[in-house]
Write a protein that holds these residues in place. Structure first.
Motif, PDB file in Angstrom:
ATOM      1  N   UNK A   4       0.809  -1.227   0.000  1.00 56.93           N
ATOM      2  CA  UNK A   4       0.000   0.000   0.000  1.00 56.93           C
ATOM      3  C   UNK A   4       0.839   1.272   0.000  1.00 56.93           C
ATOM      4  N   UNK A   5       1.975   1.262   0.696  1.00 51.01           N
ATOM      5  CA  UNK A   5       2.820   2.455   0.740  1.00 51.01           C
ATOM      6  C   UNK A   5       3.427   2.721  -0.632  1.00 51.01           C
ATOM      7  N   UNK A   6       3.847   1.668  -1.318  1.00 54.65           N
ATOM      8  CA  UNK A   6       4.372   1.832  -2.674  1.00 54.65           C
ATOM      9  C   UNK A   6       3.306   2.403  -3.598  1.00 54.65           C
ATOM     10  N   UNK A   7       2.043   2.042  -3.374  1.00 59.34           N
ATOM     11  CA  UNK A   7       0.955   2.584  -4.195  1.00 59.34           C
ATOM     12  C   UNK A   7       0.874   4.100  -4.071  1.00 59.34           C
ATOM     13  N   UNK A   8       1.113   4.620  -2.862  1.00 58.18           N
ATOM     14  CA  UNK A   8       1.050   6.072  -2.657  1.00 58.18           C
ATOM     15  C   UNK A   8       2.150   6.760  -3.458  1.00 58.18           C
ATOM     16  N   UNK A  23      10.162   3.097  11.611  1.00 52.74           N
ATOM     17  CA  UNK A  23      10.519   3.228  13.025  1.00 52.74           C
ATOM     18  C   UNK A  23       9.430   2.633  13.925  1.00 52.74           C
ATOM     19  N   UNK A  24       8.165   2.865  13.560  1.00 52.29           N
ATOM     20  CA  UNK A  24       7.067   2.299  14.343  1.00 52.29           C
ATOM     21  C   UNK A  24       7.106   0.779  14.328  1.00 52.29           C
ATOM     22  N   UNK A  25       7.321   0.189  13.139  1.00 53.66           N
ATOM     23  CA  UNK A  25       7.374  -1.267  13.044  1.00 53.66           C
ATOM     24  C   UNK A  25       8.551  -1.831  13.833  1.00 53.66           C
ATOM     25  N   UNK A  81      -0.695  -9.236  14.303  1.00 51.61           N
ATOM     26  CA  UNK A  81      -0.659  -8.703  12.951  1.00 51.61           C
ATOM     27  C   UNK A  81      -0.958  -7.209  12.937  1.00 51.61           C
ATOM     28  N   UNK A  82      -0.272  -6.522  12.056  1.00 55.57           N
ATOM     29  CA  UNK A  82      -0.506  -5.091  11.871  1.00 55.57           C
ATOM     30  C   UNK A  82      -1.469  -4.914  10.698  1.00 55.57           C
ATOM     31  N   UNK A  83      -2.542  -4.209  10.935  1.00 57.59           N
ATOM     32  CA  UNK A  83      -3.525  -3.976   9.883  1.00 57.59           C
ATOM     33  C   UNK A  83      -2.921  -3.091   8.792  1.00 57.59           C
ATOM     34  N   UNK A  84      -2.964  -3.586   7.584  1.00 58.38           N
ATOM     35  CA  UNK A  84      -2.414  -2.835   6.467  1.00 58.38           C
ATOM     36  C   UNK A  84      -3.498  -1.956   5.842  1.00 58.38           C
ATOM     37  N   UNK A  85      -3.134  -0.760   5.386  1.00 56.75           N
ATOM     38  CA  UNK A  85      -4.134   0.098   4.734  1.00 56.75           C
ATOM     39  C   UNK A  85      -4.580  -0.494   3.404  1.00 56.75           C
TER      40      UNK A  85
END
Length: 305
Positions: free
Chosen positions: A179-183, A215-217, A284-288
């Motif tokens: 999702x981050x690459x999509x941005x 950093x959060x991860x 698990x971390x919820x992905x956007x």
């Protein structure tokens, strides 16, 4: 009403669990077998298979290692005479390495995010030197971050082949599947189509945002490390005690030779499985939601292959 003798009851139980065990092993083997691309009728079905395969640790997806897990379960069942122990051994051998070992998937995601932030900063700095969009992408793809080397080389090859830049970028997003690459890709596509003048500043802000996510991860993973260590100790002590009692004090475990004992053993195993599943779910971390859906990106890349 007649009651079956205990030996006959245990025989029926063993046969039933053995059949269930065999069917489960066959189903797992078929589930992790990769399918040819021609059989992927829809993106939804393919995504479901990929999700199911990801639940098994990568090192355990091969047929050989799956066979070793089944063989270990068969040996355990034969040595103890407990069919439930054999089934639990197979399940544990398949799932525990991924649950108790290092989170390879999360670490890989963090590395890819770091690489994406680095590439975004490279784009920003190169654009600031008044280079054109295509020249900027080609220049940065020639010295890519290691975690995105394959995808960036494919992007550079697509641009050099003469594909429209928006389509090449969408193909890159499809390969990265993040999702981050999509941005980042959406910003580049809009700039390529509308000649945005503030793209360098936007890329700098995106890079800073990605760095914050990394950093959060890393903080989350550091907090989970102690929990994983505690779970490893618990599992090691439990398994070690069970093996020790089986080898050195087998009469102590004679109650498990009965039908009720096997039911109790299955219940305990189910409780362990439930707790590990719950631990996996809450970690698990919820992905956007992705801005560029796989079906859309795949449609743009399919015509150029």
């Amino acid at each position: 009403m007649s009651v079956l003798p205990m030996d006959a009851t245990m025989g029926v139980l063993t046969a039933g669990l053995g059949a269930t065990f065999g069917a489960g092993a066959v189903a797992m083997a078929r589930g992790v077998k990769p399918r040819p691309e021609a059989e992927d009728d829809t993106a939804g079905k393919a995504g479901g298979w990929r999700w199911a395969a990801r639940q098994i640790p990568p090192g355990w997806r091969s047929r050989r290692r799956m066979a070793l897990a089944v063989f270990g379960g068969a040996v355990t069942g034969a040595l103890t005479g407990w069919p439930v122990a054999g089934v639990l051994t197979v399940i544990g051998a398949i799932t525990l390495p991924g649950l108790l070992g290092p989170d390879v998937q999360a670490r890989g995601r963090t590395e890819r995010l770091e690489a994406l932030a680095t590439w975004t900063e490279m784009l920003r700095d190169t654009l600031s030197a008044a280079a054109g969009m295509e020249q900027t992408i080609l220049a940065t793809c020639d010295i890519p971050p290691a975690a995105l080397e394959k995808e960036l080389h494919a992007l550079a090859a697509a641009v050099r082949e003469g594909r429209p830049l928006p389509e090449a970028l969408e193909g890159f997003a499809h390969q990265v599947d993040d999702p981050v690459a999509d941005v980042v890709v959406t910003s580049l596509v809009m700039a390529a189509r509308k000649q945005a003048s503030q793209l360098a500043a936007l890329l700098g802000e995106l890079a800073d945002s990605v760095r914050e996510q990394v950093a959060m991860r890393q903080r989350v993973e550091a907090g989970r490390a102690s929990i994983r260590t505690g779970v490893r100790v618990t599992v090691t002590v439990t398994v070690g005690m069970a093996v020790g009692l089986t080898v050195f004090n087998r009469p102590y475990l004679d109650p498990f030779n009965t039908l009720s004992g096997q039911v109790v053993l299955a219940t305990v195993g189910a409780l362990f499985a439930l707790s590990f599943t719950w631990m996996s779910v809450i970690s698990r971390i919820e992905e956007p939601v992705r801005l560029l859906t796989p079906s859309h990106a795949g449609a743009t890349t399919g015509g150029a292959q």
